[in-house]
Design a protein around this motif. Structure first.
Motif, PDB file in Angstrom:
ATOM      1  N   LEU A   1     -43.773 -11.686   2.828  1.00  0.00           N
ATOM      2  CA  LEU A   1     -42.988 -11.979   1.567  1.00  0.00           C
ATOM      3  C   LEU A   1     -41.826 -12.689   1.837  1.00  0.00           C
ATOM      4  CD1 LEU A   1     -43.332  -8.856  -0.894  1.00  0.00           C
ATOM      5  CD2 LEU A   1     -43.882 -11.118  -1.370  1.00  0.00           C
ATOM      6  N   ALA A   2     -41.216 -12.317   2.712  1.00  0.00           N
ATOM      7  CA  ALA A   2     -39.733 -12.840   3.502  1.00  0.00           C
ATOM      8  C   ALA A   2     -40.243 -14.289   4.055  1.00  0.00           C
ATOM      9  CB  ALA A   2     -39.121 -11.887   4.492  1.00  0.00           C
ATOM     10  N   GLN A   3     -41.119 -14.210   4.694  1.00  0.00           N
ATOM     11  CA  GLN A   3     -41.456 -15.549   5.456  1.00  0.00           C
ATOM     12  C   GLN A   3     -42.118 -16.595   4.412  1.00  0.00           C
ATOM     13  OE1 GLN A   3     -44.592 -15.204   8.364  1.00  0.00           O
ATOM     14  NE2 GLN A   3     -44.525 -17.238   8.958  1.00  0.00           N
TER      15      GLN A   3
ATOM     16  N   ASN B   1     -39.109 -17.892   2.269  1.00  0.00           N
ATOM     17  CA  ASN B   1     -37.966 -18.310   3.043  1.00  0.00           C
ATOM     18  C   ASN B   1     -36.806 -17.679   2.968  1.00  0.00           C
ATOM     19  OD1 ASN B   1     -37.049 -19.967   5.265  1.00  0.00           O
ATOM     20  ND2 ASN B   1     -36.344 -21.658   3.341  1.00  0.00           N
ATOM     21  N   VAL B   2     -36.639 -16.340   2.797  1.00  0.00           N
ATOM     22  CA  VAL B   2     -35.719 -15.471   2.688  1.00  0.00           C
ATOM     23  C   VAL B   2     -35.542 -14.299   3.875  1.00  0.00           C
ATOM     24  CG1 VAL B   2     -35.377 -15.600   0.379  1.00  0.00           C
ATOM     25  CG2 VAL B   2     -36.512 -13.735   0.938  1.00  0.00           C
ATOM     26  N   ASN B   3     -34.427 -13.603   4.242  1.00  0.00           N
ATOM     27  CA  ASN B   3     -34.458 -12.423   4.996  1.00  0.00           C
ATOM     28  C   ASN B   3     -35.171 -11.209   4.522  1.00  0.00           C
ATOM     29  OD1 ASN B   3     -32.322 -10.973   3.810  1.00  0.00           O
ATOM     30  ND2 ASN B   3     -30.992 -12.457   4.516  1.00  0.00           N
ATOM     31  N   ARG B   4     -35.563 -10.489   5.232  1.00  0.00           N
ATOM     32  CA  ARG B   4     -36.205  -9.139   4.800  1.00  0.00           C
ATOM     33  C   ARG B   4     -35.451  -8.201   4.120  1.00  0.00           C
ATOM     34  NH1 ARG B   4     -39.699  -6.772   9.667  1.00  0.00           N
ATOM     35  NH2 ARG B   4     -40.258  -5.144   8.046  1.00  0.00           N
ATOM     36  N   ALA B   5     -33.728  -8.500   4.188  1.00  0.00           N
ATOM     37  CA  ALA B   5     -33.109  -7.483   3.530  1.00  0.00           C
ATOM     38  C   ALA B   5     -32.996  -7.938   2.198  1.00  0.00           C
ATOM     39  CB  ALA B   5     -31.773  -7.666   3.919  1.00  0.00           C
TER      40      ALA B   5
END
Length: 243
Positions: A47-49, A52-56
């Motif tokens: 999902l993060a990839q 285009n966001v970080n996993r946090a």
């Protein structure tokens, strides 16, 4: 549905309050059943990839969805969609009022219908259980607060009546409805005829509660809420709104 197809359902995010955007997208897809109960969401990393966001940020969004009872996080296994018709609460309703960038008219109508059922019973119990202090407070708001905006005065009248009922859950439920619907009060109070109808209701319900006539109080509330529901639905059916 594969994980790849799940992530493809989501659209690119704006760069502000990213976790809220993720919550909004997934919430709408869960409620619309694009994501079905029991379905496993893509892994946090995927999902993060894709977004285009970080996993946090993804983790924060998933935790929020879990607090809304829309997903279940099974540590070591994954995140699964819950059936909100089995797990949802009043807290979820607040998040259902606004979907896909616009107010959800059907939820507004459902809330109006529920209030039409509940408030007459509150009025009945208020007329039965009210104290002299309740009556004095209600009298001041109805007859001595003419400068107060009608929407605010209406909220005060309802709050006093609900507290006079003696049932704490009535108070909490009506507070919840008021919080959820306050942004849409204009749909009713922007019409002078409706404002006048509310002022009549305030005086009539005061007299019924003063006289301790619960059946009369119930009928007065039932009549005004039927009128209010019909007026709101007519407003929603007007230009710029769709049912």
């Amino acid at each position: 549905m594969s994980d790849e197809k799940n992530t493809a359902l989501l659209i690119p995010l704006q760069r502000t309050r990213l976790h809220e955007e993720i919550v909004a997208q997934l919430k709408d897809k869960i409620i619309s059943r694009e994501l079905m109960p029991g379905q496993k969401l893509p892994a946090e990393r995927d999902l993060a990839q894709n977004l285009n966001v970080n996993r946090a940020t993804v983790r924060e969004a998933l935790n929020k969805l879990e607090s809304m009872e829309l997903v279940e996080i099974k540590h070591g296994d994954g995140v699964y969609v819950k059936d909100y018709l089995e797990s949802g609460s009043l807290e979820l309703v607040k998040h259902m009022l606004f979907r896909q960038g616009a107010p959800d008219i059907s939820i507004l109508a459902n809330l109006s219908h529920l209030r039409r059922i509940l408030v007459p019973e509150i009025a009945f119990h208020a007329a039965t259980n009210r104290t002299m202090d309740d009556l004095g407070e209600l009298e001041r708001v109805v007859f001595e607060c003419g400068e107060m905006p009608i929407a605010d005065r209406d909220w005060r009248v309802h709050n006093i009546i609900t507290r006079a009922s003696g049932n704490l859950l009535f108070v909490i439920l009506l507070n919840s409805f008021t919080t959820m619907l306050k942004d849409y009060a204009y749909l009713y109070f922007d019409t002078p005829e409706n404002c006048k109808r509310s002022e009549i209701f305030h005086r009539e319900i005061f007299q019924a509660i003063k006289a301790k006539k619960p059946e009369k109080a119930r009928k007065i509330a039932a009549d005004v809420y039927l009128y209010a529901e019909q007026a709101m639905l007519q407003s929603l059916a007007g230009p710029g709104h769709s049912m």
